[in-house]
Design an enzyme around this catalytic site. Sequence first.
Site, PDB file in Angstrom:
ATOM      1  N   THR A  31       0.832  -1.216   0.000  1.00  0.00           N
ATOM      2  CA  THR A  31       0.000   0.000   0.000  1.00  0.00           C
ATOM      3  C   THR A  31       0.859   1.255   0.000  1.00  0.00           C
ATOM      4  OG1 THR A  31      -0.047  -0.194   2.394  1.00  0.00           O
ATOM      5  CG2 THR A  31      -1.993  -0.983   1.225  1.00  0.00           C
ATOM      6  N   GLY A 118      16.913 -11.345   1.505  1.00  0.00           N
ATOM      7  CA  GLY A 118      15.864 -11.934   0.673  1.00  0.00           C
ATOM      8  C   GLY A 118      14.754 -12.576   1.474  1.00  0.00           C
ATOM      9  N   LEU A 121      12.415  -9.059   5.322  1.00  0.00           N
ATOM     10  CA  LEU A 121      12.565  -8.291   6.569  1.00  0.00           C
ATOM     11  C   LEU A 121      13.395  -7.028   6.328  1.00  0.00           C
ATOM     12  CD1 LEU A 121      13.083 -11.170   9.170  1.00  0.00           C
ATOM     13  CD2 LEU A 121      10.964 -10.036   8.485  1.00  0.00           C
ATOM     14  N   SER A 122      13.544  -6.702   5.045  1.00  0.00           N
ATOM     15  CA  SER A 122      14.105  -5.413   4.675  1.00  0.00           C
ATOM     16  C   SER A 122      15.603  -5.261   4.957  1.00  0.00           C
ATOM     17  CB  SER A 122      13.297  -4.334   5.390  1.00  0.00           C
ATOM     18  OG  SER A 122      13.574  -3.099   4.875  1.00  0.00           O
ATOM     19  N   SER A 123      16.353  -6.246   4.503  1.00  0.00           N
ATOM     20  CA  SER A 123      17.808  -6.133   4.636  1.00  0.00           C
ATOM     21  C   SER A 123      18.345  -4.989   3.769  1.00  0.00           C
ATOM     22  CB  SER A 123      18.493  -7.450   4.262  1.00  0.00           C
ATOM     23  OG  SER A 123      18.190  -7.795   2.930  1.00  0.00           O
ATOM     24  N   GLU A 154      17.500   3.336  -3.839  1.00  0.00           N
ATOM     25  CA  GLU A 154      16.981   2.036  -4.276  1.00  0.00           C
ATOM     26  C   GLU A 154      16.215   2.160  -5.596  1.00  0.00           C
ATOM     27  OE1 GLU A 154      15.939  -0.600  -1.256  1.00  0.00           O
ATOM     28  OE2 GLU A 154      14.950  -2.005  -2.608  1.00  0.00           O
ATOM     29  N   ASP A 166      10.101   0.785   4.060  1.00  0.00           N
ATOM     30  CA  ASP A 166      11.245   0.101   4.674  1.00  0.00           C
ATOM     31  C   ASP A 166      12.294   1.092   5.187  1.00  0.00           C
ATOM     32  OD1 ASP A 166       9.795  -1.990   3.724  1.00  0.00           O
ATOM     33  OD2 ASP A 166      11.222  -2.587   2.169  1.00  0.00           O
ATOM     34  N   TYR A 215       6.909  -7.087  -8.958  1.00  0.00           N
ATOM     35  CA  TYR A 215       6.695  -5.887  -8.140  1.00  0.00           C
ATOM     36  C   TYR A 215       6.390  -4.690  -9.052  1.00  0.00           C
ATOM     37  CZ  TYR A 215       7.429  -2.578  -4.270  1.00  0.00           C
ATOM     38  OH  TYR A 215       7.268  -1.604  -3.312  1.00  0.00           O
TER      39      TYR A 215
HETATM   40  C1  GLA Z   1       8.953  -4.075  -0.335  1.00  0.00           C
HETATM   41  C2  GLA Z   1       9.106  -2.594  -0.661  1.00  0.00           C
HETATM   42  C3  GLA Z   1       8.187  -1.751   0.211  1.00  0.00           C
HETATM   43  C4  GLA Z   1       6.748  -2.268   0.177  1.00  0.00           C
HETATM   44  C5  GLA Z   1       6.712  -3.766   0.429  1.00  0.00           C
HETATM   45  C6  GLA Z   1       5.331  -4.339   0.277  1.00  0.00           C
HETATM   46  O1  GLA Z   1       9.420  -4.334   0.961  1.00  0.00           O
HETATM   47  O2  GLA Z   1      10.433  -2.160  -0.472  1.00  0.00           O
HETATM   48  O3  GLA Z   1       8.250  -0.397  -0.196  1.00  0.00           O
HETATM   49  O4  GLA Z   1       6.135  -1.945  -1.027  1.00  0.00           O
HETATM   50  O5  GLA Z   1       7.587  -4.472  -0.435  1.00  0.00           O
HETATM   51  O6  GLA Z   1       4.467  -3.844   1.253  1.00  0.00           O
END
Ligand code: GLA
Length: 376
Positions: A31, A118, A121-123, A154, A166, A215
């Site tokens: 979102t 990967g 969890l936003s590495s 990014e 993130d 994505y």
């Molecule tokens: C990845 C993207 C985020 C977000 C999520 C899905 O983590 O980096 O910006 O869009 O996917 O919620």
Amino acid sequence: MLETFRQLYGSAEGARIYRAPGRVNLIGEHTDYTQGFVLPMALDLATHVAAVQSPDGMLRIYSEQRRELREFSAAGIAQSQPAHHWTDYPVGVAVELARAGFPVAPANLLICSSVPEGSGLSSSAALEVASALAFLSGRPIDPLELARLCQRAERNFVGMPCGIMDQYISVFGRLNSAVEIDCRSLGHRFVPLPESITFTAVNSMVKHALAGSAYKDRVAECAAAAESLGQPLRDLSPAQFESRAHELPAVVERRARHVVTENARVADFVDSSTRGDLARMGRLMVESHRSLQNDYEVSCQELDFLVDTALSIDGVYGSRMTGGGFGGCTVTMLRPDAMPNFQRQIESAYEARFQVTPRLYPCHPSAGAGEESTPR
Ligand code: GLA
């Protein structure tokens, strides 16, 4: 960490260490790039970058995980091109910093991370934010500008058209709190969670490949929906959306339905959390997962299996995939005392089905990025 630094570069004198956390998103998935709402929390899994200024004009970046050292001329870093390599994250950040008037000085860097790569969890954001702080080396920057700058790195350099969630949570995380972010105003509020519950991430061990086309397709489909409806998706209630859904092509309609209902679920979840309505919080997580599974189509059989299995275990309120999807982690809300049994059961069921042991990460809401006070 400083011992490794010494071994690598000879001395760690004057080293400063910066930390940026990974995150788990509780609800509000896919979102953020349509100006919507998200509810992540920063984790105690984090990326640390140790840095010492160097006298020889070079910028050296060593990744402990990759066991790889790369060298760049600091003066030329602003003109770098993407190399499709892990260094694109720190180098992309250096390029954006230079553009924003913060030229990067020669330095030796060591990167250590406990955020699994990967895994959803936003590495990536943790690496970007920790690198940015190391490059800034104490120069002050507005925290929102820091998050946006890392997001630009990014998007522009790595080539992943991500939203702001993130990088934002990595900067603005708060101990013992989830953070509700309004991705249009870029404001936030802290959402304390009921004490009688805990969250755990479960790693399917399927590595997601977000930079892949899926994505980007979702981003484009959402933009098409907003364009056809003549307004941002986040301004539509589910009822308003349903009255106009027939105007959209079938696939775009389903994508937009996910986003519209998911935004409503974030508000409902925050409300339910405030009221201590645990059963409703759990139900909303499951609805979120079904919507991601069926309407948004970003789940996979391993994530669906983890969610379905979690829901059959005693003490579990809810479970859903978290992050971009196509692999990575689920997040499960449960009673703290149910944890040991949950771990046993989810591991054995997953092993029996996929011959892989999933990893569990208990989620403790942690503080956002900053300099570490005591060098280690
Ligand atoms: C990845 C993207 C985020 C977000 C999520 C899905 O983590 O980096 O910006 O869009 O996917 O919620």
